[in-house]
Design a protein around this motif. Structure first.
Motif, PDB file in Angstrom:
ATOM      1  N   ILE A 228       0.743  -1.073   0.089  1.00 39.70           N
ATOM      2  CA  ILE A 228      -0.133  -0.074   0.040  1.00 39.70           C
ATOM      3  C   ILE A 228       0.813   1.369  -0.059  1.00 39.70           C
ATOM      4  O   ILE A 228       1.551   1.464   0.904  1.00 39.70           O
ATOM      5  CB  ILE A 228      -0.920   0.115   1.176  1.00 39.70           C
ATOM      6  CG1 ILE A 228      -1.707  -1.297   1.367  1.00 39.70           C
ATOM      7  CG2 ILE A 228      -1.688   1.297   1.263  1.00 39.70           C
ATOM      8  CD1 ILE A 228      -2.639  -1.494   0.208  1.00 39.70           C
ATOM      9  N   ASN A 229       0.507   2.206  -1.113  1.00 41.60           N
ATOM     10  CA  ASN A 229       1.334   3.166  -0.991  1.00 41.60           C
ATOM     11  C   ASN A 229       0.694   4.503  -1.620  1.00 41.60           C
ATOM     12  O   ASN A 229       0.104   4.394  -2.523  1.00 41.60           O
ATOM     13  CB  ASN A 229       2.764   2.975  -1.511  1.00 41.60           C
ATOM     14  CG  ASN A 229       3.719   4.583  -1.755  1.00 41.60           C
ATOM     15  OD1 ASN A 229       3.598   5.276  -0.504  1.00 41.60           O
ATOM     16  ND2 ASN A 229       3.911   5.011  -2.868  1.00 41.60           N
ATOM     17  N   ASN A 230       0.412   5.462  -0.907  1.00 42.41           N
ATOM     18  CA  ASN A 230      -0.235   6.635  -1.619  1.00 42.41           C
ATOM     19  C   ASN A 230      -1.818   6.432  -2.066  1.00 42.41           C
ATOM     20  O   ASN A 230      -1.844   6.818  -3.276  1.00 42.41           O
ATOM     21  CB  ASN A 230       0.448   7.263  -2.797  1.00 42.41           C
ATOM     22  CG  ASN A 230       0.054   8.578  -3.037  1.00 42.41           C
ATOM     23  OD1 ASN A 230      -0.376   9.610  -2.288  1.00 42.41           O
ATOM     24  ND2 ASN A 230       0.200   9.048  -4.419  1.00 42.41           N
ATOM     25  N   GLN A 231      -2.487   5.675  -1.255  1.00 40.15           N
ATOM     26  CA  GLN A 231      -3.645   5.283  -1.595  1.00 40.15           C
ATOM     27  C   GLN A 231      -4.698   5.070  -0.562  1.00 40.15           C
ATOM     28  O   GLN A 231      -4.248   4.548   0.456  1.00 40.15           O
ATOM     29  CB  GLN A 231      -3.619   3.926  -2.474  1.00 40.15           C
ATOM     30  CG  GLN A 231      -3.348   2.839  -1.968  1.00 40.15           C
ATOM     31  CD  GLN A 231      -2.831   1.612  -3.049  1.00 40.15           C
ATOM     32  OE1 GLN A 231      -1.853   1.574  -3.481  1.00 40.15           O
ATOM     33  NE2 GLN A 231      -3.801   0.766  -2.926  1.00 40.15           N
ATOM     34  N   ASP A 232      -5.983   5.067  -0.818  1.00 41.73           N
ATOM     35  CA  ASP A 232      -6.811   4.815   0.317  1.00 41.73           C
ATOM     36  C   ASP A 232      -6.963   3.109   0.322  1.00 41.73           C
ATOM     37  O   ASP A 232      -6.873   2.493  -0.601  1.00 41.73           O
ATOM     38  CB  ASP A 232      -8.163   5.239   0.207  1.00 41.73           C
ATOM     39  CG  ASP A 232      -8.390   6.754   0.468  1.00 41.73           C
ATOM     40  OD1 ASP A 232      -7.502   7.157   1.035  1.00 41.73           O
ATOM     41  OD2 ASP A 232      -9.274   7.425  -0.105  1.00 41.73           O
ATOM     42  N   VAL A 233      -7.343   2.403   1.492  1.00 40.11           N
ATOM     43  CA  VAL A 233      -7.122   1.002   1.532  1.00 40.11           C
ATOM     44  C   VAL A 233      -8.661   0.621   1.646  1.00 40.11           C
ATOM     45  O   VAL A 233      -9.404   1.260   2.455  1.00 40.11           O
ATOM     46  CB  VAL A 233      -6.707   0.628   2.888  1.00 40.11           C
ATOM     47  CG1 VAL A 233      -6.576  -0.907   2.808  1.00 40.11           C
ATOM     48  CG2 VAL A 233      -5.137   1.063   2.858  1.00 40.11           C
ATOM     49  N   LEU A 234      -9.276  -0.094   0.518  1.00 43.61           N
ATOM     50  CA  LEU A 234     -10.524  -0.523   0.423  1.00 43.61           C
ATOM     51  C   LEU A 234     -10.706  -2.064   1.134  1.00 43.61           C
ATOM     52  O   LEU A 234      -9.956  -2.921   0.636  1.00 43.61           O
ATOM     53  CB  LEU A 234     -10.968  -0.597  -0.997  1.00 43.61           C
ATOM     54  CG  LEU A 234     -12.273  -1.356  -1.145  1.00 43.61           C
ATOM     55  CD1 LEU A 234     -13.482  -0.722  -0.257  1.00 43.61           C
ATOM     56  CD2 LEU A 234     -12.798  -1.365  -2.796  1.00 43.61           C
TER      57      LEU A 234
ATOM     58  N   SER B  56     -18.235  -3.341   3.082  1.00 43.11           N
ATOM     59  CA  SER B  56     -17.293  -2.372   2.311  1.00 43.11           C
ATOM     60  C   SER B  56     -16.918  -1.308   3.334  1.00 43.11           C
ATOM     61  O   SER B  56     -17.788  -0.871   4.209  1.00 43.11           O
ATOM     62  CB  SER B  56     -17.791  -1.906   1.245  1.00 43.11           C
ATOM     63  OG  SER B  56     -16.868  -0.866   0.734  1.00 43.11           O
ATOM     64  N   TYR B  57     -15.460  -1.083   3.634  1.00 38.24           N
ATOM     65  CA  TYR B  57     -15.051   0.129   4.328  1.00 38.24           C
ATOM     66  C   TYR B  57     -13.731   0.638   3.784  1.00 38.24           C
ATOM     67  O   TYR B  57     -12.718  -0.382   3.154  1.00 38.24           O
ATOM     68  CB  TYR B  57     -14.658  -0.691   5.622  1.00 38.24           C
ATOM     69  CG  TYR B  57     -14.438   0.541   7.039  1.00 38.24           C
ATOM     70  CD1 TYR B  57     -15.358   1.105   7.334  1.00 38.24           C
ATOM     71  CD2 TYR B  57     -13.020   0.894   7.248  1.00 38.24           C
ATOM     72  CE1 TYR B  57     -15.128   2.220   8.347  1.00 38.24           C
ATOM     73  CE2 TYR B  57     -12.726   1.795   7.955  1.00 38.24           C
ATOM     74  CZ  TYR B  57     -13.769   2.373   8.519  1.00 38.24           C
ATOM     75  OH  TYR B  57     -13.253   3.589   9.508  1.00 38.24           O
ATOM     76  N   THR B  58     -13.604   1.784   3.897  1.00 43.97           N
ATOM     77  CA  THR B  58     -12.347   2.736   3.260  1.00 43.97           C
ATOM     78  C   THR B  58     -11.891   3.230   4.148  1.00 43.97           C
ATOM     79  O   THR B  58     -12.628   3.988   4.885  1.00 43.97           O
ATOM     80  CB  THR B  58     -12.930   3.299   2.027  1.00 43.97           C
ATOM     81  OG1 THR B  58     -13.452   2.335   0.940  1.00 43.97           O
ATOM     82  CG2 THR B  58     -11.399   4.075   1.285  1.00 43.97           C
ATOM     83  N   PHE B  59     -10.588   3.136   4.387  1.00 40.29           N
ATOM     84  CA  PHE B  59      -9.708   4.060   5.275  1.00 40.29           C
ATOM     85  C   PHE B  59      -8.442   4.636   4.867  1.00 40.29           C
ATOM     86  O   PHE B  59      -7.875   4.104   3.774  1.00 40.29           O
ATOM     87  CB  PHE B  59      -9.508   3.494   6.697  1.00 40.29           C
ATOM     88  CG  PHE B  59      -8.433   2.070   6.461  1.00 40.29           C
ATOM     89  CD1 PHE B  59      -6.964   2.348   6.696  1.00 40.29           C
ATOM     90  CD2 PHE B  59      -9.050   0.759   6.377  1.00 40.29           C
ATOM     91  CE1 PHE B  59      -6.538   1.216   6.604  1.00 40.29           C
ATOM     92  CE2 PHE B  59      -8.443  -0.089   6.265  1.00 40.29           C
ATOM     93  CZ  PHE B  59      -6.857   0.044   6.349  1.00 40.29           C
TER      94      PHE B  59
END
Length: 530
Positions: free
Chosen positions: A47-53, A104-107
């Motif tokens: 993960i880099n420079n992105q929201d996590v879904l 679903s959850y995004t952080f």
């Protein structure tokens, strides 16, 4: 209306005259077991420079009440539930709400730490039963240590001025750099967005900075000389006293003066990837203050990334090639990646730990370089160079394995004299000077005997190691050390251009990308002057 376990059904027949007859049957009800699944992110995903879904599905025989999301043991929120999943209902029929079992959850990735992070999904049923699933993601790990030099920053700058440091910042071609610009380019603190741990007093290793340094039997010049050590040699610190350090020496120990050593701090982890801004305009002015009313001092280009030193009225203060100035936030975007200027402290020596198979994955589709993973691994191992740096260097110099020099040049003469014809290869552009790069690069390769791609990869790595990264005398294994040589300022410096180290960092984003894909930590050496 049935409950799990034993249930009894009774049928009672009642006649018109009031008589009745009943019969009972007992049976057991088994509730479907709770099930959960995480479909994304994938296990060990970078993960880099992105929201996590985070998405998946959850089933419970009593119905799903809520789905809780935790990262590294901390609850961060509840997922949206009730999302359509007919595929799950078909695979596991009989669950209440099975056709709408998705969640679903995004952080933001800002809550992740460097290295591996554990994501736990906790699906809670209406009856209170709980089912957990977990996965882990990788945030590029940034490791660093500080090197503490005895030289003061002011004295080091004085040496550069005496050596006539050059710059092209003033618009008149190459000319002598002003002290303020040398200081700006040379000061490591201008490029850091975190405060390194000051572990000078607990350093366990030192490096000799004098060409030759006496080793004495005790901590002071009153003690006898028992031998000497040479520049760039490293030793474990056994003790210290009055500015002297005890080291292992000749199966025993001895003492060296602290005025001629650099102390190497312990490995630390950067708190997180530094916050930064990336330029979105083709060219963006850098001004002396946070508005268009201030004068233009330089400019930056599309895609360049900078640490944010300060903010004011929608403007960001940055270090633009050694000049501290302000850019409009209107033409930038917030990113969470390594600012380019930090690459000048990236350690280029030592193995990255990547496997030959993963190297070949990175080399796939790279022309003549494809399939050369074992050669790059041997080149790194034999010459103590980071294999990923060698890949990035070769990709840059060969146009991803497509250049004429990389694909082989038929040489019939060298330095104007006829030689036995031979096809040679040059994967790092060594000796290929501007003006006549193809001839000079191929003739250099001929002299070195690089008549196969493998020989060029391995032999070229030796040249890179011998000249700077693992030079026997100076060991300059970062771009900063190549340019400024903080151990012995003014000696064995790669360039006079005060912007050289910064300019080289523009070609190193590829290293980060490869490390991210292969979950390999990046290591940095941060210089600290007295």
């Amino acid at each position: 209306r049935l409950k799990p376990g034993s249930n009894t059904v009774t049928v009672q027949a009642i006649g018109e005259d009031g008589t009745s007859q009943s019969i009972s049957r007992s049976f057991s009800v088994t509730k479907p077991i709770p099930r959960t699944m995480i479909d994304a992110p994938l296990s060990n995903q970078s993960i880099n420079n992105q929201d996590v879904l985070v998405r998946g599905w959850a089933l419970n025989g009593s119905g799903v009440k809520e789905v809780r999301v935790s990262v590294n043991g901390t609850h961060i929120g509840n997922a949206q539930t009730g999302l359509s999943r007919p595929d799950v209902n078909n695979a596991y029929p009989g669950y209440p709400g099975g056709d709408r079992s998705g969640y679903s959850y995004t952080f933001s990735d800002s809550i992740l730490i460097s290295g591996y992070n554990t994501i736990i999904i906790q699906a809670i049923g209406n009856d209170g039963t709980i089912q957990n699933s977990q996965t882990r993601v990788y945030m590029p790990e940034l490791l660093y240590h500080s090197t503490y030099y005895y030289t003061t920053f002011s004295d080091a700058v004085d040496v550069q001025l005496v050596r006539n440091a050059q710059t092209d910042l003033y618009g008149n071609g190459w000319e002598s750099a002003k002290r303020v610009d040398v200081e700006s380019h040379m000061n490591p603190n201008n490029y850091l967005q975190f405060t390194p741990v000051n572990d000078k007093s607990s350093a366990k290793t030192l490096q000799i900075t004098a060409s030759s340094l006496n080793v004495r039997s005790g901590p002071g010049t009153s003690h006898g000389v028992i031998g000497s050590v040479a520049r760039s040699q490293t030793y474990s610190i056994l003790g210290q006293s009055n500015g002297w350090y005890q080291i292992s020496y000749n199966s025993g120990s001895g003492w060296v003066s602290g005025t001629h050593v650099a102390l190497i701090g312990n490995t630390q982890t950067m708190p997180s990837l530094p916050s930064a801004v990336e330029v979105t305009a083709s060219s963006l002015n850098v001004r002396s203050g946070p508005s268009t009313a201030y004068s233009i001092i330089t400019s930056v280009s599309f895609g360049q990334t900078f640490s944010v030193l300060d903010t004011s009225n929608g403007w960001h203060q940055i270090n633009a090639n050694g000049r501290i100035g302000w850019i409009s936030g209107q033409y930038t975007k917030q990113v969470k990646k390594i600012p380019g200027e930090l690459y000048q402290f990236l350690i280029l020596s030592g193995s990255s730990g990547i496997s030959s198979s993963n190297l070949n994955t990175e080399l796939s589709g790279k022309g003549i370089l494809a399939g050369q993973g074992e050669a790059f691994m041997r080149a790194g191992r034999d010459n103590n160079i980071n294999e990923i740096y060698l890949l990035a260097h070769a990709f840059l110099e060969t146009g991803n394995g497509t250049s004429t020099l990389a694909n082989g040049v038929w040489v019939t003469s060298v330095d104007g004299k006829a030689v036995a014809p031979k096809r040679v290869y040059n994967m790092y552009g060594i000796g290929a000077k501007d003006g006549d790069a193809l001839r000079l690069g191929s003739e250099y390769a001929y002299k070195q005997g690089w008549d196969t791609p493998e020989k060029s990869i391995i032999g070229g790595a030796k040249w890179i190691a011998d000249q700077y990264i693992n030079n026997a005398t100076y060991k300059q294994d970062t771009l900063y050390k190549m340019r400024w040589n903080p151990a012995t300022p003014g000696d064995h410096q790669y360039a006079t251009d005060i912007g050289w180290a910064l300019k080289q960092t523009r070609n190193m984003d590829m290293m980060l990308e490869i490390c991210q894909r292969n979950n390999i930590p990046l290591r940095f050496d941060i210089p600290s002057y007295r």
